[in-house]
Every structure is written in structure tokens, then in C-alpha cells.
Write an enzyme that holds these catalytic residues in place. Structure first.
Site, mmCIF file in Angstrom:
data_model
loop_
_atom_site.group_PDB
_atom_site.id
_atom_site.type_symbol
_atom_site.label_atom_id
_atom_site.label_comp_id
_atom_site.label_asym_id
_atom_site.label_seq_id
_atom_site.Cartn_x
_atom_site.Cartn_y
_atom_site.Cartn_z
ATOM 1 N N ASP A 290 0.728 -1.152 0.101
ATOM 2 C CA ASP A 290 -0.039 -0.008 0.040
ATOM 3 C C ASP A 290 0.886 1.415 0.058
ATOM 4 O O ASP A 290 2.188 1.398 0.174
ATOM 5 C CB ASP A 290 -1.169 0.033 1.335
ATOM 6 N N ASN B 249 -7.933 -3.002 13.828
ATOM 7 C CA ASN B 249 -9.220 -3.609 13.639
ATOM 8 C C ASN B 249 -9.224 -4.753 12.751
ATOM 9 O O ASN B 249 -10.430 -4.903 12.077
ATOM 10 C CB ASN B 249 -10.165 -2.294 13.138
ATOM 11 N N HIS C 8 -7.454 -4.822 9.916
ATOM 12 C CA HIS C 8 -7.238 -4.526 8.525
ATOM 13 C C HIS C 8 -5.737 -5.421 8.097
ATOM 14 O O HIS C 8 -4.973 -5.561 8.883
ATOM 15 C CB HIS C 8 -7.163 -3.138 8.128
ATOM 16 N N GLU D 178 -9.875 -1.983 5.092
ATOM 17 C CA GLU D 178 -10.604 -1.778 6.327
ATOM 18 C C GLU D 178 -11.665 -2.657 6.372
ATOM 19 O O GLU D 178 -12.208 -3.312 5.388
ATOM 20 C CB GLU D 178 -10.890 -0.516 6.345
HETATM 21 O O1 LIG Z 1 2.739 -2.596 12.201
HETATM 22 P P1 LIG Z 1 1.803 -1.542 12.800
HETATM 23 O O2 LIG Z 1 2.598 -0.383 12.626
HETATM 24 O O3 LIG Z 1 1.299 -1.747 13.886
HETATM 25 O O4 LIG Z 1 0.664 -1.369 11.568
HETATM 26 C C1 LIG Z 1 -0.219 -2.412 11.248
HETATM 27 C C2 LIG Z 1 -0.696 -2.264 9.831
HETATM 28 O O5 LIG Z 1 -1.111 -0.954 9.621
HETATM 29 C C3 LIG Z 1 -0.448 -0.633 8.419
HETATM 30 O O6 LIG Z 1 0.698 -0.053 8.699
HETATM 31 C C4 LIG Z 1 -1.600 0.344 7.634
HETATM 32 O O7 LIG Z 1 -2.360 0.813 8.654
HETATM 33 C C5 LIG Z 1 -0.312 -1.928 7.680
HETATM 34 O O8 LIG Z 1 0.394 -1.668 6.688
HETATM 35 C C6 LIG Z 1 0.041 -2.740 8.811
HETATM 36 O O9 LIG Z 1 -0.070 -3.694 8.438
#
Ligand SMILES: O=P(O)(O)OC[C@H]1O[C@](O)(CO)[C@@H](O)[C@@H]1O
Length: 250
Positions: free
Chosen positions: A67, A136, A138, A143
Site C-alpha cells: 500500500d 481493527n 485490517h 478496512e
Molecule cells: O505494524 P503496525 O505499525 O502496527 O501497523 C499495522 C498495519 O497497519 C498498516 O501500517 C496500515 O495502517 C499496515 O500496513 C500494517 O500491516
């Protein structure tokens, strides 16, 4: 679905890196699907250490990231392109022309989504997809409520996701409102998935995932029940709300 439980973040990162290194050694032309965020950063550090100490080469590897934010300059330190450069690409021998991310600055964003899907197809698909998980549930920026049949597309980020990612920005209002993400369909088409989770902030999501057993679009990570080769690597804190019996079942 296979579950590897680790003591802590360091062990999770080491185990994940070992799997990635094995993949590259077996298949030097591997296509790796990569994620950003705090979770995979330690894995990337372990890959860099291995590259420096043992010379594992990425010259023939290709990478596609999950992404990218829309509207951030690619050179902005918070763009996922900058993240990948700072946390991995600048320290290994992956040719710059082999590293792909969606372009969040494209003037025709819909066309960019099509182009990205086509790029993944031209590369022959993803051999090993690394995923983190949002609080959540995702995966990528898919989402809750995202259709499992979507390929690369534009998403409006939820308030919770923007809040969770605000720690990297000066203030919440600087966090972009939209992003381009590979869809769940892209993720399910990869040949193997590695889902990483660490820390108590992921405990509820992990309990929900491991209790789910059924794919449900209200909880994106549950799509992984539709995939034949998923390895979850999660530390103690992330698994704290999963019952022992359930853990043993994996
Ligand atoms: O590893 P983090 O910083 O907790 O993020 C969790 C998820 O959130 C994202 O950074 C997107 O919000 C994803 O790419 C990642 O898998």
C-alpha cells in the site's frame, strides 16, 4: 493455518526473517510482497544483518508493497516508499528497478490501481506476502467491510487507522485520508502468506482472528482462512487473549 508463538518482538522478527531468507535462497528470483509499519521493521533489520554478514543477495528478487498513502510526496519521510528505503531497500542489493509500490501521486489513481495489478501479474504473482495486522483487523489498508474480491483499489482510511498511524506524523490532521492498497484478492493470490503480530495492542485482533475460523468481510484478516498456506508469527503479548486450547489447535 500455522501458528508460531514467540517470546517477544525480537524473536518474531528473527523467525520471520529466517523464513524470508529461506525463500530467497530456494528461489533467488522470488517476488516478495512487503508491508510497512512498526511490525515488520525488525524483520527488515534482521534481513539487513543477514545480508551484511552472510551476503544473501536480492539482485534477482522483486518486491511489491501492499500500500501507499495518496497525496504524500514520495520523498515525504512518511510515504511508504521512504519507509521502505530507510528500513530495507537502501541497505541491501535489491536493484531500484525491482522495487514496486503503488504511486499515491499518480494523476489518474484508478489507472494506477489497474497498472499495479498488471505489474503484479507480469511479475508472475507474489511468492511470499508479508502482512501486519491493524487493531481493527485490517490487512494492507483493507478496512472492515472490504470485499474479499477486490484487487488494488483506493480506500478511505478509518478514523481508528489514522489515529493509530498518527504517531508517525506531527498531528492527526497530517495523516492522509486515503490510500491505495492491494485488495484482499491480491493477498489471497500470493503463494504463501506470513502474518506478523506483536504487542498487546494487537491482542484483541489476534483473539478475534484465531477464534474466527470463518472468513467474514467485517474482519478483513479472517480472509486468510481462504488461503492454503498461511503462517502466523505472533509474540506472547499479541496472543495474550487467545485461550491455550485454541493456541494448541493451530
Ligand atoms: O505494524 P503496525 O505499525 O502496527 O501497523 C499495522 C498495519 O497497519 C498498516 O501500517 C496500515 O495502517 C499496515 O500496513 C500494517 O500491516
Amino acid at each position: 493455518m500455522e501458528l508460531i508463538q514467540t517470546q517477544d518482538y525480537a524473536e518474531m522478527s528473527r523467525v520471520a526473517a529466517e523464513i524470508l531468507i529461506k525463500e530467497i535462497k530456494t528461489n533467488p528470483q522470488a517476488v516478495l510482497g512487503l508491508a510497512t509499519g512498526s511490525t515488520p521493521a525488525g524483520t527488515y533489520e534482521a534481513l539487513i544483518r543477514d545480508h551484511e554478514q552472510h551476503g544473501t543477495s536480492y539482485k534477482q528478487v522483486h518486491t511489491v508493497n501492499l500500500d501507499e498513502y495518496i497525496g504524500l510526496d514520495q520523498s515525504d519521510p512518511n510515504s511508504y516508499k521512504s519507509f521502505m528505503k530507510a528500513h530495507l531497500f537502501n541497505a541491501i542489493d535489491l536493484p531500484e528497478t525491482h522495487a514496486f509500490l503503488p504511486n499515491g501521486e499518480a494523476t489518474d489513481i484508478q489507472e494506477e490501481c489497474r497498472r499495479y495489478d498488471e505489474k503484479i501479474r507480469q511479475l508472475g504473482g507474489v511468492d511470499l506476502q508479508v502482512l501486519g495486522i491493524g487493531q481493527n483487523g485490517h490487512i494492507g489498508f483493507n478496512e472492515p467491510g472490504s470485499s474479499f474480491s477486490m484487487t488494488t483499489h483506493v480506500v478511505e482510511l478509518t478514523h481508528n487507522t489514522r489515529k493509530a498511524n498518527a504517531r508517525f506524523f506531527k498531528q492527526l490532521k497530517d495523516v492522509p485520508t486515503h490510500a491505495i492498497t492491494m485488495g484482499i484478492k491480491n493477498i489471497l493470490e500470493s503463494r504463501r502468506v506470513l502474518l506478523l503480530a506483536s504487542g498487546s495492542s494487537k491482542a484483541e485482533a489476534m483473539a478475534r482472528l484465531l477464534n474466527a475460523e470463518q472468513p467474514d468481510e467485517a474482519f478483513p484478516a479472517s480472509a486468510l482462512y481462504l488461503h492454503p498456506h498461511v503462517t502466523i508469527i505472533a509474540d506472547k503479548e499479541a496472543l495474550a487473549l487467545v485461550e491455550d486450547q485454541k493456541r494448541r489447535a493451530f
